[in-house]
Design a protein around this motif. Sequence first.
Motif, mmCIF file in Angstrom:
data_model
loop_
_atom_site.group_PDB
_atom_site.id
_atom_site.type_symbol
_atom_site.label_atom_id
_atom_site.label_comp_id
_atom_site.label_asym_id
_atom_site.label_seq_id
_atom_site.Cartn_x
_atom_site.Cartn_y
_atom_site.Cartn_z
ATOM 1 N N SER A 75 -39.025 -24.602 8.095
ATOM 2 C CA SER A 75 -38.457 -25.248 9.280
ATOM 3 C C SER A 75 -38.706 -24.468 10.563
ATOM 4 C CB SER A 75 -36.948 -25.451 9.093
ATOM 5 O OG SER A 75 -36.308 -24.231 8.798
ATOM 6 N N LEU A 76 -39.375 -23.309 10.469
ATOM 7 C CA LEU A 76 -39.734 -22.542 11.658
ATOM 8 C C LEU A 76 -41.237 -22.634 11.882
ATOM 9 C CD1 LEU A 76 -37.605 -19.291 11.147
ATOM 10 C CD2 LEU A 76 -37.028 -21.300 12.503
ATOM 11 N N ALA A 77 -41.653 -22.598 13.127
ATOM 12 C CA ALA A 77 -43.086 -22.661 13.444
ATOM 13 C C ALA A 77 -43.811 -21.509 12.766
ATOM 14 C CB ALA A 77 -43.300 -22.609 14.954
ATOM 15 N N GLY A 78 -44.946 -21.813 12.157
ATOM 16 C CA GLY A 78 -45.717 -20.791 11.467
ATOM 17 C C GLY A 78 -47.201 -20.997 11.659
ATOM 18 N N ASP A 79 -47.970 -20.392 10.764
ATOM 19 C CA ASP A 79 -49.428 -20.456 10.885
ATOM 20 C C ASP A 79 -50.020 -21.722 10.276
ATOM 21 O OD1 ASP A 79 -49.325 -17.966 12.054
ATOM 22 O OD2 ASP A 79 -49.560 -16.909 10.142
ATOM 23 N N ALA A 80 -49.208 -22.472 9.505
ATOM 24 C CA ALA A 80 -49.781 -23.621 8.799
ATOM 25 C C ALA A 80 -48.899 -24.854 8.920
ATOM 26 C CB ALA A 80 -49.986 -23.258 7.326
ATOM 27 N N PRO A 81 -48.505 -25.258 10.126
ATOM 28 C CA PRO A 81 -47.687 -26.465 10.252
ATOM 29 C C PRO A 81 -48.486 -27.697 9.842
ATOM 30 C CG PRO A 81 -48.427 -25.730 12.420
ATOM 31 C CD PRO A 81 -48.850 -24.675 11.438
ATOM 32 N N GLY A 82 -47.840 -28.570 9.094
ATOM 33 C CA GLY A 82 -48.514 -29.803 8.669
ATOM 34 C C GLY A 82 -49.587 -29.599 7.631
ATOM 35 N N ASP A 83 -49.591 -28.459 6.934
ATOM 36 C CA ASP A 83 -50.589 -28.177 5.898
ATOM 37 C C ASP A 83 -50.159 -28.883 4.609
ATOM 38 O OD1 ASP A 83 -52.277 -27.187 3.996
ATOM 39 O OD2 ASP A 83 -51.885 -25.072 4.407
ATOM 40 N N PRO A 84 -50.907 -29.907 4.155
ATOM 41 C CA PRO A 84 -50.495 -30.635 2.948
ATOM 42 C C PRO A 84 -50.407 -29.730 1.720
ATOM 43 C CG PRO A 84 -52.180 -31.863 4.151
ATOM 44 C CD PRO A 84 -52.108 -30.501 4.774
ATOM 45 N N GLU A 85 -51.331 -28.773 1.578
ATOM 46 C CA GLU A 85 -51.298 -27.882 0.416
ATOM 47 C C GLU A 85 -50.020 -27.045 0.420
ATOM 48 O OE1 GLU A 85 -53.837 -24.250 -1.712
ATOM 49 O OE2 GLU A 85 -54.406 -24.997 0.278
ATOM 50 N N LEU A 86 -49.652 -26.500 1.579
ATOM 51 C CA LEU A 86 -48.420 -25.723 1.693
ATOM 52 C C LEU A 86 -47.213 -26.593 1.349
ATOM 53 C CD1 LEU A 86 -47.063 -23.016 2.658
ATOM 54 C CD2 LEU A 86 -46.879 -24.099 4.906
ATOM 55 N N TYR A 87 -47.212 -27.815 1.843
ATOM 56 C CA TYR A 87 -46.112 -28.743 1.588
ATOM 57 C C TYR A 87 -45.957 -28.992 0.086
ATOM 58 C CZ TYR A 87 -43.076 -32.795 2.586
ATOM 59 O OH TYR A 87 -42.013 -33.673 2.670
ATOM 60 N N VAL A 88 -47.071 -29.210 -0.595
ATOM 61 C CA VAL A 88 -47.033 -29.510 -2.028
ATOM 62 C C VAL A 88 -46.557 -28.305 -2.822
ATOM 63 C CG1 VAL A 88 -48.493 -29.988 -4.040
ATOM 64 C CG2 VAL A 88 -48.746 -31.345 -1.955
ATOM 65 N N ARG A 89 -47.095 -27.130 -2.533
ATOM 66 C CA ARG A 89 -46.686 -25.941 -3.286
ATOM 67 C C ARG A 89 -45.210 -25.622 -3.043
ATOM 68 N NH1 ARG A 89 -50.126 -26.004 -7.321
ATOM 69 N NH2 ARG A 89 -52.244 -25.292 -6.831
ATOM 70 N N TRP A 90 -44.729 -25.878 -1.839
ATOM 71 C CA TRP A 90 -43.313 -25.669 -1.527
ATOM 72 C C TRP A 90 -42.465 -26.674 -2.304
ATOM 73 C CZ3 TRP A 90 -42.796 -22.731 3.453
ATOM 74 C CH2 TRP A 90 -41.501 -22.231 3.649
ATOM 75 N N LEU A 91 -42.906 -27.907 -2.300
ATOM 76 C CA LEU A 91 -42.204 -28.967 -3.022
ATOM 77 C C LEU A 91 -42.079 -28.627 -4.502
ATOM 78 C CD1 LEU A 91 -41.102 -31.936 -3.190
ATOM 79 C CD2 LEU A 91 -43.502 -32.645 -3.460
ATOM 80 N N GLN A 92 -43.137 -28.074 -5.077
ATOM 81 C CA GLN A 92 -43.125 -27.747 -6.500
ATOM 82 C C GLN A 92 -42.101 -26.669 -6.836
ATOM 83 O OE1 GLN A 92 -47.268 -26.804 -6.948
ATOM 84 N NE2 GLN A 92 -47.852 -28.918 -7.452
ATOM 85 N N ILE A 93 -41.833 -25.753 -5.910
ATOM 86 C CA ILE A 93 -40.833 -24.715 -6.162
ATOM 87 C C ILE A 93 -39.423 -25.285 -6.077
ATOM 88 C CG2 ILE A 93 -39.850 -22.545 -5.333
ATOM 89 C CD1 ILE A 93 -42.621 -21.723 -4.404
#
Length: 684
Positions: free
Chosen positions: A531-549
């Motif tokens: 929820s904080l601005a980072g280096d990969a906003p809107g990155d689908p891969e990051l979103y998926v790996r986060w979702l899996q955790i």
Amino acid sequence: HRTMPIARSAGQIPDAAWTSGFREMTEPWKGAVGCLGVAVFFAMTIGIISWQALEQSPEQWVLRGRAGGMLWERRRGALLLRALPAGRPVAVITVGGVPAAEPPPPRDRCWQDSGQFCYEWEEAAELRLSLEPPPAPGTECYGVTWTPLRPDVMLKDCFSMANVSWYGGASIQAQRWPFNSAESPAQPFVSGDFGKNPTGYGPVLERYFLGSTGVTVMVAPEVPLVLSLESNRHFCLAGSGGPLRYLLCISSDVAAAHRHHLVQAQGANPSPFPPPCRSPIWWYYGPMGSAAKIKRGLRLHARRLKRHRLQEGVLALGERSTDTLAAVDHVPMQQRKRRSLARAWDPALINPLQLSITLSPYTSIASPLFLRSLRDCEAGYWLSLKPHFRGCLVPLLTTWKGRLCARLNVTSEAALSWYLARARRLRQALGATYVVFEGAEGNAFLEQAVSPPAELAGDRYTGVLAAALATLGNATIISAGARSSHLPLFVQMSPLRSDWSHAGLKGVIPSVLHYSLLGYNFFIPDAVGGSLAGDAPGDPELYVRWLQIVTFLPVMAFSTPPWLCCDTWVLNLTRQCIQRHRDFVVPLIIKYSEEWLSSGYPIFRPAWWLSPTDPTAFTVEDEFLIGDEVLVAPITEKGQTWRDIYLPGQGHQWMDTNTAHVFDGGTILRNYSASLEEVPVFVK
């Protein structure tokens, strides 16, 4: 004519010849004899020193128990904790604030008591060690008490990280497991907000440290503690101008040590656990200008979730939206005119979704309540400074979300009663299922460099507020935890960056293990994707790996809906993960919640829980167990579709739920495949 020799008595030396010879002989010999004497004296001194060095060990026993003992090491000026009978080193504690070169204590001032050892550094500090009653069979405990003898003496004990992995203590911004690689300057051991102080300590902490050698350190609650972390060297405990008191306990291994600690901590009598949230939380970040705009935004959000077949869950309002929607003046209940909020909000507008509202213990100095309290000289509702002369209390002002505010005085029964009544009224009027309380962390007095009153020293504000909020029921969420793990509250985790670092995705699992180790098993992780601005906003891969955790955690939370960040396949995957969480994970959490109630065992466990003597398990920070039967090993590296997986528990077997392949515990699976659609999950 021959001259006859002079007759001499046999063996007689002429007087003149003897005297002159003696004088000639003694002058050079005087120096030689003197040098010889100096050499003999020097040799004797060296011999005595060498004898002392050879005959006297640099380590001296000062207190011995049955399972271990404490030694004093002269070379480093350190206390050593060793386990018997083999003398296995358990902890090395370098002592600060007293002369490091002090010889071994020549005499125990408590010699008449075999269960104690006392020694005094003249005009500096007094050390008292004592054998304490163990919390459970199989462990042994030592009390350590340092007392300064001068006000300028700052006592500090530093615990070495050499060959020891350490856990517990305070949460940090980029959480690590263990915390050996963390770095933090010396600062008060008080919960904080990373938004205000990124290098400070986070919202959840306890005065409990656990070492992989089977040692626990529990600092006394009354000690004004200062903690520092020096990466891969040591962490230091210091008393802020007063005594330093803690308890050391040793057990056979790290898991046994934590179980023994839990036996001791169970005296807190845990309350029934919060009900698991089977449906996800959807944070609302729509229009907030007015109550009408918020209502329209909530209806629109609910329709979109329904259109994407995600209509079950909780819509969560932030503090500002809650205040706007409720349109409630912050005034004491006895001074507020009754008014109905039914016209402001109808919960049926978002059915079947539930609503969550957010409050905080802060009020703006521009609010009618605060202004009225100043006018009526009733500042007792707020944390205040005592006036130098007779007169009204002076509210202690601080900042909260960019505004100058006063903070609720939790030591006032009248203030707490008003605050809790207001929360109940808003919850009922708005039809909210959950109430989130932000801003519970921190010590407002220390932030202003003001000495707090004794009843609010350290983290007592958080503890008192948490105890009060627990009376609202087990659908209450709080932003901090300190001495409150036994209460039936959800704890909201700190916001994380939208990137792959330890301040982002890689910090999720270490935070899970940290919270659960300290007893906070019912937590709400940060929203999927960060929820904080980072280096990969809107990155689908990051979103998926986060979702899996987060699928395998108590609650799934979203700030960005999947249809806004990613393709249709991610939306379908989100539905599958929500279903898996509801059908597979929630029943597991309920099962191990019952075990937590009876034994205190964490629900989310590290790899060493099943392999407590395997050094490989001590540093595994990207896997976790749910109870003893499910191992989750997600991908946390960008672009990877494989990883090494440590399977704990030698003698056990694990089955991959994706492939049904079975593997032995106590082994490492190298380069184990896991596509972007998969998360490696093993069942014992």
